[in-house]
Scaffold this active site. Structure first.
Site, PDB file in Angstrom:
ATOM      1  N   GLY A   1       0.822  -1.207   0.000  1.00  0.00           N
ATOM      2  CA  GLY A   1       0.000   0.000   0.000  1.00  0.00           C
ATOM      3  C   GLY A   1       0.851   1.250   0.000  1.00  0.00           C
ATOM      4  N   SER A   2       0.300   2.303   0.556  1.00  0.00           N
ATOM      5  CA  SER A   2       0.977   3.594   0.551  1.00  0.00           C
ATOM      6  C   SER A   2       2.104   3.628   1.581  1.00  0.00           C
ATOM      7  CB  SER A   2      -0.020   4.707   0.866  1.00  0.00           C
ATOM      8  OG  SER A   2      -0.463   4.600   2.212  1.00  0.00           O
TER       9      SER A   2
ATOM     10  N   GLU B   1       5.708  -3.521   0.909  1.00  0.00           N
ATOM     11  CA  GLU B   1       5.792  -3.124  -0.494  1.00  0.00           C
ATOM     12  C   GLU B   1       4.964  -1.854  -0.636  1.00  0.00           C
ATOM     13  OE1 GLU B   1       7.738  -4.320  -2.535  1.00  0.00           O
ATOM     14  OE2 GLU B   1       8.198  -6.362  -1.891  1.00  0.00           O
TER      15      GLU B   1
ATOM     16  N   CYS C   1       2.187   0.514  -8.404  1.00  0.00           N
ATOM     17  CA  CYS C   1       3.358   0.990  -7.674  1.00  0.00           C
ATOM     18  C   CYS C   1       4.561   1.077  -8.595  1.00  0.00           C
ATOM     19  CB  CYS C   1       3.654   0.094  -6.476  1.00  0.00           C
ATOM     20  SG  CYS C   1       3.806  -1.651  -6.877  1.00  0.00           S
TER      21      CYS C   1
END
Length: 510
Positions: free
Chosen positions: A241-242, A263, A297
């Site tokens: 995620g962020s 990640e 991403c």
């Protein structure tokens, strides 16, 4: 595209469970609505995992891990092989659901399911290759070696943009390593998770040696994630995620000295050298920047172009962008589908405003699309903006199809620009110059976990370890030796002599 038939094949109902322990479901309801960004329709709903549901799931997963670790690894691999075979049978339906629920193109949705199949194949082979090492001891009559044991329970927090592949990157490896898994999917894509669990349940039906709690799902928002990150029974939390989310997860897991695999965000760049082949630069850049509507991403955010060919490259990109077809992602004639929801649209619009406010210029205009075919309000035009690397908006990961272009004069300058962000996931250079390529790949080159030559920043294969450095999190998933994150290392020394010598020549006599 008959989505009704696909949903029926995958066992998706109007109301679906908020938590699942293998074949056992809890909290069936309509708390979380899955609204397709494709047309604004409600596909279905799920309930929310309660605290008591979570406790039941983690208890079952813990018990399953104790049982599963005693199943021989090749036999664990056989179950994963069967799951991969079932994914092949359900590929069309699951790929269509990924596309419809998330908004990526049907080709990308099918490609995501293919990633699941590929990682299952990889894991099957890995189940016979969980190797340790044997070392020579300095003491006579001694043998040293290391071995790897299962961790126990692996918790997985996944993001909406790859709603099934990233989960399976983790589970396929974790399962063959002897662990049980508990999954909190994104509340923006809950139904793909239900579908994956339903497929798993079909595969394990009648396999008495597969404990029911080996695969668990807990649906909900960040509060469900907090239950997992703060739970000492979850040995490893793998979160995608962020950066903001990752920092919260890392702190929570570290507070209990647990393991985390993160990640997080990417701010990926392609460097274009003067000798680069534009037939590779243009499609690589365009796919990297607009694929999944810029919601990867690994999306290409920055294009760093040598000043001598800057105008030529920008003109070629403008021509390519004018040919993009934006619309229903289930129509394979279209290149770009919608953003995930209205919040993403608003963030995209603010980013374009910030570019201008911070001194940049719009090269290819963006904007929200309206009218027939765009009823969901989530369709936007991919944009290109001239910018400088130090602009605040460029330093931030814009999770939308906005490409920032900038100039450089020397390769050292380009590499400094490439590395001059807090993220460190993916990077690429387009060049036919061997020296430039090797410089980029050297210790003095890209500081990212992924560095490519003459391909774009996206399109990772499962054979290589996937992940990044700096605020991307430093974790590695999928191929290579990433499996070691899901196991604990143990060093063993066996004394088969009749003496008890100490290491380092230490004498202890009495």
């Amino acid at each position: 595209m008959n989505m009704t038939a696909h949903l029926a094949q995958l066992g998706i109902n109007e109301a679906n469970p908020g938590s699942q322990i293998g074949k056992t479901s809890f909290s069936v309801g309509q708390d979380i609505a899955s609204i397709s960004p494709v047309d604004g329709s409600t596909i279905g709903c799920t309930g929310v995992c309660s605290a008591s549901d979570y406790e039941a799931a983690i208890t079952a997963a813990t018990a399953a891990s104790l049982e599963w670790r005693n199943v021989p690894a090749p036999q664990r691999g056989e179950v994963v092989r069967l799951y991969g075979e079932s994914l092949r049978q359900h590929k069309d339906a699951l790929g269509a659901l990924v596309s419809y629920e998330m908004g990526k193109s049907l080709q990308e949705g099918l490609g995501e399911v293919q990633e699941m199949i590929d990682i299952c194949d990889f894991a099957v082979g890995l189940s016979r290759q969980l190797y340790g090492l044997t070392m020579h001891s300095e003491r006579p009559g001694h043998r040293m070696y290391e071995q790897w044991h299962p961790l126990g329970v692996v918790g997985i927090i996944s993001a909406f943009n790859f709603p099934v592949a990233v989960w399976n990157w983790n589970t396929a490896i974790a399962w063959v390593c002897g662990n049980a898994c508990i999954w909190k999917p994104s509340e923006k894509t809950p139904l793909t998770a239900v579908a994956c669990q339903n497929i798993w349940n079909e595969v394990t039906e009648g396999l008495d040696y597969v404990p029911n709690g080996l695969s668990c799902i807990v649906q909900g928002d960040y509060r469900v994630g907090e239950m997992m990150t703060q739970d000492r029974r979850v040995a490893l939390v793998s979160a995608t995620g962020s950066i903001r989310m990752g920092k919260i997860v890392a702190q929570a897991v570290a507070a209990r000295l647990g393991k985390s695999l993160l990640e997080l965000g990417g701010n990926n760049a392609i460097i274009v050298e003067p000798d680069a082949d534009l037939k590779m630069v243009v499609p690589g850049t365009v796919f990297g920047a607009v694929g999944t509507c810029g919601q990867r991403c690994t999306s290409t955010r920055r294009l760093i172009i040598h000043s001598s060919i800057y105008d030529k490259v920008v003109d070629a990109l403008k021509s390519a962008y004018s040919q993009l077809r934006i619309g229903d992602p289930l129509d394979q004639n279209n290149h770009v589908g919608p953003l995930i929801d209205q919040d993403a649209v608003n963030a995209y619009s603010r980013a374009l405003e910030d570019v201008v406010a911070q001194g940049g210029r719009i090269i290819v205009p963006g904007g929200v699309l309206e009218g027939t075919g765009y009823a969901s309000g989530c369709y936007v035009r991919p944009a290109i903006a001239g910018a400088s690397n130090d602009m605040a908006i460029v330093q931030h990961e814009t999770f939308a199809p906005i490409l920032y272009v900038m100039k450089y004069d020397t390769l050292d300058e380009a590499i400094a620009l490439q590395n001059g962000v807090v993220q460190g996931l993916s990077s690429a250079i387009m060049t036919n110059n061997l020296r430039a390529a090797e410089r980029f790949l050297s210790a003095n080159g890209s500081d990212c976990g992924i560095a490519n030559v003459n391909i774009g920043t996206s399109g990772a294969e499962i054979g290589g370890a996937f992940g990044g450095e700096k605020e991307t999190g430093g974790g590695r998933e999928s191929g290579s030796d990433a499996w070691k994150a899901y196991m604990r290392r143990q060093t063993n020394t066996i004394n088969y002599s009749t003496e008890l010598p100490l290491a380092q020549g230490i004498k202890f006599e009495f």
